[in-house]
Design an enzyme around this catalytic site. Structure first.
Site, PDB file in Angstrom:
ATOM      1  N   CYS A 118      -7.461   3.452   2.663  1.00 28.75           N
ATOM      2  CA  CYS A 118      -6.379   3.196   3.598  1.00 28.75           C
ATOM      3  C   CYS A 118      -6.846   2.111   4.564  1.00 28.75           C
ATOM      4  O   CYS A 118      -7.893   1.496   4.365  1.00 28.75           O
ATOM      5  CB  CYS A 118      -6.004   4.487   4.331  1.00 28.75           C
ATOM      6  SG  CYS A 118      -4.375   4.454   5.116  1.00 28.75           S
ATOM      7  N   HIS A 156       0.851  -1.190   0.000  1.00 24.83           N
ATOM      8  CA  HIS A 156       0.000   0.000   0.000  1.00 24.83           C
ATOM      9  C   HIS A 156       0.884   1.235   0.000  1.00 24.83           C
ATOM     10  O   HIS A 156       1.860   1.320   0.756  1.00 24.83           O
ATOM     11  CB  HIS A 156      -0.917   0.012   1.228  1.00 24.83           C
ATOM     12  CG  HIS A 156      -1.630   1.322   1.416  1.00 24.83           C
ATOM     13  ND1 HIS A 156      -2.644   1.738   0.583  1.00 24.83           N
ATOM     14  CD2 HIS A 156      -1.455   2.312   2.323  1.00 24.83           C
ATOM     15  CE1 HIS A 156      -3.072   2.918   0.979  1.00 24.83           C
ATOM     16  NE2 HIS A 156      -2.363   3.305   2.027  1.00 24.83           N
ATOM     17  N   CYS A 174       0.736   5.579   0.070  1.00 25.05           N
ATOM     18  CA  CYS A 174      -0.107   6.736   0.327  1.00 25.05           C
ATOM     19  C   CYS A 174      -0.053   7.706  -0.851  1.00 25.05           C
ATOM     20  O   CYS A 174       0.715   7.534  -1.798  1.00 25.05           O
ATOM     21  CB  CYS A 174       0.327   7.436   1.613  1.00 25.05           C
ATOM     22  SG  CYS A 174      -0.088   6.524   3.123  1.00 25.05           S
ATOM     23  N   HIS A 191     -10.344   8.764   5.966  1.00 22.88           N
ATOM     24  CA  HIS A 191      -9.729   9.780   6.803  1.00 22.88           C
ATOM     25  C   HIS A 191     -10.752  10.616   7.564  1.00 22.88           C
ATOM     26  O   HIS A 191     -10.388  11.523   8.300  1.00 22.88           O
ATOM     27  CB  HIS A 191      -8.839  10.691   5.954  1.00 22.88           C
ATOM     28  CG  HIS A 191      -7.699   9.951   5.316  1.00 22.88           C
ATOM     29  ND1 HIS A 191      -7.791   9.391   4.062  1.00 22.88           N
ATOM     30  CD2 HIS A 191      -6.458   9.657   5.771  1.00 22.88           C
ATOM     31  CE1 HIS A 191      -6.643   8.803   3.760  1.00 22.88           C
ATOM     32  NE2 HIS A 191      -5.821   8.950   4.785  1.00 22.88           N
TER      33      HIS A 191
END
Length: 285
Positions: free
Chosen positions: A179, A91, A93, A144
């Site tokens: 995420c 993963h 960002c 988020h």
């Protein structure tokens, strides 16, 4: 899921007398043992996250090749002992992938998940222009914020998936959140994931996508609620008890006649440079 060696270095206090490349290799060897243990326990998918890969990229163009050489080597070292049948995920960002797209491909991960909601899938332009041949999982659900998307926002999810399909073939597309789910509670995860699955089904039926496409990321994500149920409840924070007040009579009986008398105008704090409670504890010992 394991945190990769580069990200561990980026988010830790590291030794300044050892080169970062050497520290990354040592961390990678330890993570390699963990990956082997997970595989031995029957885990078929191991995710090694490197969200800080772009973060540590040197500003000087001349220094980037050396950095990418040891950072990519440490990532591959983590997965060096897993069987070919074990799927490796990573993963990354949000970042400018165009500058490191070659490095992302050189990670040799089977599936790379990336944050893509904020850019409305614009990050996939670099993937499409590079002819990325590995699995890609652009995030379609923003984690988020604790806000729980409503059912009415299902259309927005399907639009994001359609935008991803326009740039990534269906047989290589994984639909997943933006995420990890660790920072969200159960009530903030169940409904959005259910909507995510529903959006996938709508797109699949409208585009006649095969059953093998769009399945992996959601299969893993759908397993999160049962795991979340087993999470222990957080213990309530109890306030500190008030400090005990000792009278002169009690102190005299505990310490004996040899205990020094503290004048009323002079506190133990001013005379000893410490709080009265610390002074009493020292005397009682």
């Amino acid at each position: 899921m394991l945190t990769g060696p580069v990200t561990i270095l980026a988010w830790s206090f590291v030794r300044d007398d050892v080169p970062l490349a050497e520290s990354a290799d040592q961390i990678a060897l330890a993570l390699s043992d963990e990956a082997s243990d997970l595989e031995a326990a029957g885990i078929g998918i191991v995710q090694v996250d490197e969200p800080a890969l772009r973060e540590l990229l040197p500003l000087r163009e001349a220094d980037r090749k050396s950095y990418l050489d040891w950072s990519l080597r440490s990532f591959r070292l983590v997965n060096s002992r897993v069987a070919p049948g074990t799927q490796i995920h990573t993963h990354l960002c949000c970042s400018e992938f165009g500058e490191i797209i070659d490095a992302v491909n050189a990670l040799d991960a089977d599936v790379t998940s990336i944050e893509a909601v904020q850019s409305r899938m614009e990050v996939l332009d670099d993937i499409a222009s590079f002819d990325f041949v590995r699995g890609i999982g652009p995030g379609v659900y923003d984690l988020h914020s604790p806000r729980v998307p409503s059912v009415r926002e299902l259309t927005e999810l399907t639009e994001l998936i359609d935008a991803a399909l326009a740039k990534v073939p269906a047989d290589r597309l994984w639909v997943n959140p933006d995420c990890g789910l660790k920072t969200r509670g159960c009530s903030e995860v169940r409904a959005p994931l259910a909507n995510l699955v529903a959006a996938r089904d709508v797109v699949r039926s409208c585009n006649t996508v095969s059953e093998s496409a769009l399945a992996g990321g959601l299969t893993c994500a759908a397993a999160a609620p049962p795991l979340c149920q087993r999470r222990p409840r957080a213990r309530p924070i109890r306030p500190e008890p008030p400090p005990r007040r000792w009278s002169t009579a009690v102190l005299s009986s505990l310490l004996g006649s040899t205990a020094p008398r503290v004048p009323a105008t002079e506190s133990a704090h001013s005379r000893r440079g410490a709080s009265p409670r610390c002074y009493r504890s020292a005397r009682l010992r």
